[in-house]
Design an enzyme around this catalytic site. Sequence first.
Site, mmCIF file in Angstrom:
data_model
loop_
_atom_site.group_PDB
_atom_site.id
_atom_site.type_symbol
_atom_site.label_atom_id
_atom_site.label_comp_id
_atom_site.label_asym_id
_atom_site.label_seq_id
_atom_site.Cartn_x
_atom_site.Cartn_y
_atom_site.Cartn_z
ATOM 1 N N SER A 18 0.831 -1.196 0.000
ATOM 2 C CA SER A 18 0.000 0.000 0.000
ATOM 3 C C SER A 18 0.871 1.253 0.000
ATOM 4 O O SER A 18 1.657 1.466 -0.921
ATOM 5 C CB SER A 18 -0.969 -0.053 1.181
ATOM 6 O OG SER A 18 -2.020 0.867 1.032
ATOM 7 N N ASP A 66 -9.573 -5.705 -4.169
ATOM 8 C CA ASP A 66 -8.983 -4.698 -3.284
ATOM 9 C C ASP A 66 -9.869 -3.465 -3.303
ATOM 10 O O ASP A 66 -9.987 -2.783 -4.319
ATOM 11 C CB ASP A 66 -7.569 -4.355 -3.782
ATOM 12 C CG ASP A 66 -6.790 -3.472 -2.816
ATOM 13 O OD1 ASP A 66 -7.407 -2.616 -2.160
ATOM 14 O OD2 ASP A 66 -5.560 -3.625 -2.748
ATOM 15 N N HIS A 121 -7.375 -6.062 0.194
ATOM 16 C CA HIS A 121 -6.229 -5.162 0.272
ATOM 17 C C HIS A 121 -5.158 -5.724 1.195
ATOM 18 O O HIS A 121 -3.969 -5.473 0.998
ATOM 19 C CB HIS A 121 -6.679 -3.784 0.774
ATOM 20 C CG HIS A 121 -5.595 -2.755 0.779
ATOM 21 N ND1 HIS A 121 -4.887 -2.417 -0.353
ATOM 22 C CD2 HIS A 121 -5.075 -1.992 1.779
ATOM 23 C CE1 HIS A 121 -3.997 -1.483 -0.066
ATOM 24 N NE2 HIS A 121 -4.089 -1.220 1.224
#
Length: 274
Positions: free
Chosen positions: A95, A225, A254
């Site tokens: 991320s 995600d 995610h």
Amino acid sequence: MATFTTRDGTTLFYKDWGDGPVISFSHGWPLSADAWDPQVFHLASHGFRCIAHDRRGHGRSSQPWGGNDMDTYADDLAQLFEHLDVKDVMMVGHSTGGGEVARYIGRHGTSRVSRAVLMGAVPPIMVQTPDNPGGLPLSVFDGFREAYLADRAQFFLDVASGPFFGFNRPGAKVSQGQIRSWWEQGMQSGFKNAYDCIKAFSETDFTEDLRKFDVPTLIIHGDDDQIVPIDAAARRSVELVPNATLKVYPGGSHSLGDTSREQLNADLLAFARS
């Protein structure tokens, strides 16, 4: 507790587990190195030296008022690598941490890097722009900031209980432990640091950083995600990184390090050994 002080006086906490070829781990927002514990434990148990730091303003690192931007995050990591004198590092970023890895390579090159992994990563850019029509509207991130300022604790609980792990999907196996762990890590972050980081992870353009990659690169993304949608992220990044490989986790959330733990651990180990 291992710590290192950057040139601007910021103290960074880091874990340094195992012996062997080095793998670094950069965590997502608003978490800490603890988010990587299952992967760090697995890879350190299989003959690798794993380094995972708390980004400035997160976890056990200090909470400076400034420097909450991708350039500084990347420079902090470069200084940590220099401090530990590590070479041939496999860099792994999730991320926001994927943005940190990209900006590190963009600013510092790959003289200390052997390969890279971007997992559920924010590059090339999250926010919608004329050049990125598939991105998320700025209003989405304005909404994040509004909810954060209104009730940070509840906002973090809502994110962890819903889209981050995909626990809002029908039939999802909800883990209250994972929700509590995410919330507690988030609440450790500095208030201003995590607020500023919303802009850093959503509005930073990593396009030119990705074009500078010249090491084997694995891009991993879940196709469900809900935080960083795959089409505007991984599917675009693989077109920018020379000779990158994209691995899609069908139905993946995610937080693949939690919800697809065994598969991710196996894939990281195989890539590290390749």
